[in-house]
Design a protein around this motif. Sequence first.
Motif, PDB file in Angstrom:
ATOM      1  N   ARG A  81      71.378 -29.714  60.118  1.00 17.14           N
ATOM      2  CA  ARG A  81      71.446 -30.989  59.399  1.00 17.14           C
ATOM      3  C   ARG A  81      71.865 -30.762  57.942  1.00 17.14           C
ATOM      4  O   ARG A  81      72.631 -31.544  57.374  1.00 17.14           O
ATOM      5  CB  ARG A  81      70.084 -31.684  59.445  1.00 17.14           C
ATOM      6  N   ALA A  82      71.373 -29.674  57.349  1.00 14.84           N
ATOM      7  CA  ALA A  82      71.705 -29.363  55.953  1.00 14.84           C
ATOM      8  C   ALA A  82      72.943 -28.495  55.823  1.00 14.84           C
ATOM      9  O   ALA A  82      73.362 -28.198  54.700  1.00 14.84           O
ATOM     10  CB  ALA A  82      70.516 -28.672  55.293  1.00 14.84           C
ATOM     11  N   LEU A  83      73.531 -28.055  56.952  1.00 15.74           N
ATOM     12  CA  LEU A  83      74.649 -27.100  56.947  1.00 15.74           C
ATOM     13  C   LEU A  83      74.275 -25.850  56.164  1.00 15.74           C
ATOM     14  O   LEU A  83      75.076 -25.299  55.398  1.00 15.74           O
ATOM     15  CB  LEU A  83      75.920 -27.734  56.364  1.00 15.74           C
ATOM     16  N   LEU A  84      73.044 -25.399  56.350  1.00 15.35           N
ATOM     17  CA  LEU A  84      72.530 -24.281  55.571  1.00 15.35           C
ATOM     18  C   LEU A  84      73.245 -22.984  55.916  1.00 15.35           C
ATOM     19  O   LEU A  84      73.244 -22.551  57.072  1.00 15.35           O
ATOM     20  CB  LEU A  84      71.034 -24.107  55.839  1.00 15.35           C
ATOM     21  N   PRO A  85      73.856 -22.318  54.944  1.00 17.48           N
ATOM     22  CA  PRO A  85      74.389 -20.976  55.195  1.00 17.48           C
ATOM     23  C   PRO A  85      73.245 -19.960  55.126  1.00 17.48           C
ATOM     24  O   PRO A  85      72.578 -19.829  54.095  1.00 17.48           O
ATOM     25  CB  PRO A  85      75.396 -20.775  54.050  1.00 17.48           C
ATOM     26  N   SER A  86      72.994 -19.279  56.233  1.00 14.57           N
ATOM     27  CA  SER A  86      71.907 -18.303  56.268  1.00 14.57           C
ATOM     28  C   SER A  86      72.155 -17.329  57.403  1.00 14.57           C
ATOM     29  O   SER A  86      72.910 -17.628  58.336  1.00 14.57           O
ATOM     30  CB  SER A  86      70.551 -18.995  56.460  1.00 14.57           C
ATOM     31  N   PRO A  87      71.511 -16.146  57.368  1.00 14.08           N
ATOM     32  CA  PRO A  87      71.657 -15.178  58.459  1.00 14.08           C
ATOM     33  C   PRO A  87      70.767 -15.469  59.658  1.00 14.08           C
ATOM     34  O   PRO A  87      70.610 -14.619  60.531  1.00 14.08           O
ATOM     35  CB  PRO A  87      71.272 -13.846  57.797  1.00 14.08           C
ATOM     36  N   LEU A  88      70.176 -16.662  59.739  1.00 18.04           N
ATOM     37  CA  LEU A  88      69.221 -16.970  60.797  1.00 18.04           C
ATOM     38  C   LEU A  88      69.856 -16.874  62.178  1.00 18.04           C
ATOM     39  O   LEU A  88      69.288 -16.269  63.087  1.00 18.04           O
ATOM     40  CB  LEU A  88      68.640 -18.368  60.581  1.00 18.04           C
ATOM     41  N   LEU A  89      71.015 -17.473  62.351  1.00 18.28           N
ATOM     42  CA  LEU A  89      71.648 -17.484  63.665  1.00 18.28           C
ATOM     43  C   LEU A  89      71.990 -16.077  64.132  1.00 18.28           C
ATOM     44  O   LEU A  89      71.647 -15.667  65.251  1.00 18.28           O
ATOM     45  CB  LEU A  89      72.905 -18.359  63.637  1.00 18.28           C
ATOM     46  N   ALA A  90      72.670 -15.321  63.275  1.00 21.05           N
ATOM     47  CA  ALA A  90      73.076 -13.971  63.669  1.00 21.05           C
ATOM     48  C   ALA A  90      71.877 -13.069  63.894  1.00 21.05           C
ATOM     49  O   ALA A  90      71.858 -12.262  64.831  1.00 21.05           O
ATOM     50  CB  ALA A  90      73.993 -13.376  62.595  1.00 21.05           C
TER      51      ALA A  90
END
Length: 400
Positions: A81-90
């Motif tokens: 929803r926030a288009l958060l750039p983070s390493p969470l997915l990877a």
Amino acid sequence: MDAAFTAEQDEIRRTLRDLLTKHAGPGEVRAAVRTAEGHDPALWHRLAQELGLPGLAIAEEYGGAGCTATELALACEETGRALLPSPLLATAVLAAPLIAALGTPEQRAELLPRIADGTLTATLAAPGGSMATALGLTADNRAAAWAGGGRAGGIQARPDGGGGWRLYGEADRVLDGHSAGLLLVAAHTGGYPRSRTLLFLVSAEAEGLARTRLTSMDETRPLARIELRDAAARLLGADDGTDVCGALADTGSRAAAVLAAEAVGAAAGALERTVAYVKEREQFGRAIGSFQAVKHRLADLYVRVEVARSAAYYAAWDAAAGPLALAQALEAARIVAGEAVQLHGGIGFTWEHEAHLYVKRAAADELLFGPVHRLRDHAAGRAGLFGAVTADGPVHGVAV
């Protein structure tokens, strides 16, 4: 199936949304993608330490919360929803499940606690630039070509004679590949006659490793090219006949469910901004949101988002539905983002307005994990809807 969320699950959603509303607005997102890491390290540390986000689905014995894919999907819906750039997915969606499934007890004890507390980020590097194929989302990943096939291309692995391995080759479009502290590299070994795909652990400091951040359509999804020139590596798990391709496909199904929730979050975010805009923008002396044609378009978009959300939630409960839920969510995100630009009167595609970020996220995700028609085609083939399935795909017209 009980579709109601628990109080704990609702609390995860509420807490994360509140935090991201304060610290991950459009301005903060734009600043984060320009950093060397491609994300805000301070915010990532806070998400890891205060909310335990990367350890949500990691077992408690390794320092995680011991939750299920549902909690991780709810969290990713909010980051989407926030288009958060983070390493969470990877890190938490792709790398951690593979380490848990294939790693030796020593490797799990060494790596998973560091992933759970956020001090170690990781990613999956699949040669050929086809993450969707490697995860078995759009094709059978047992077909040898995607990882090199033991002939040429892709990434090749050979024993170094001292218990370790050496890797040679390259992989494009590696998610967060320029900043991850650990790479899980899919490579072929055994030569052509006994070719097989294995996963290897490569440290970010490994000699012979070169990483280049790529210019990507969606800056909130940093991608990199990984080059391995006789780079030192460790085998993930043991070379004992373990079904690595099967583990990749299982991880892909679960990842698809989480990705679907994230895409739903992005679509919902775009729709919410659009609804707010049409309530304020006036034409002919009244808000454009009061016109019947605009109401109808928004109602259609709302239905698309809710259908995709239902599919994503179901897939979080039943991972086998992940690829189809992902197709539904990616399609919804693409259509909602495109309509958002139109309903913003075209200004939504200017650099100054955040609506274009949703368009780029939808397009980039479909390129990375789709496309939609191939997700559906492969799922239909696996279900035997159109005929038998072989390693090369469905054989249409053949009854099963």
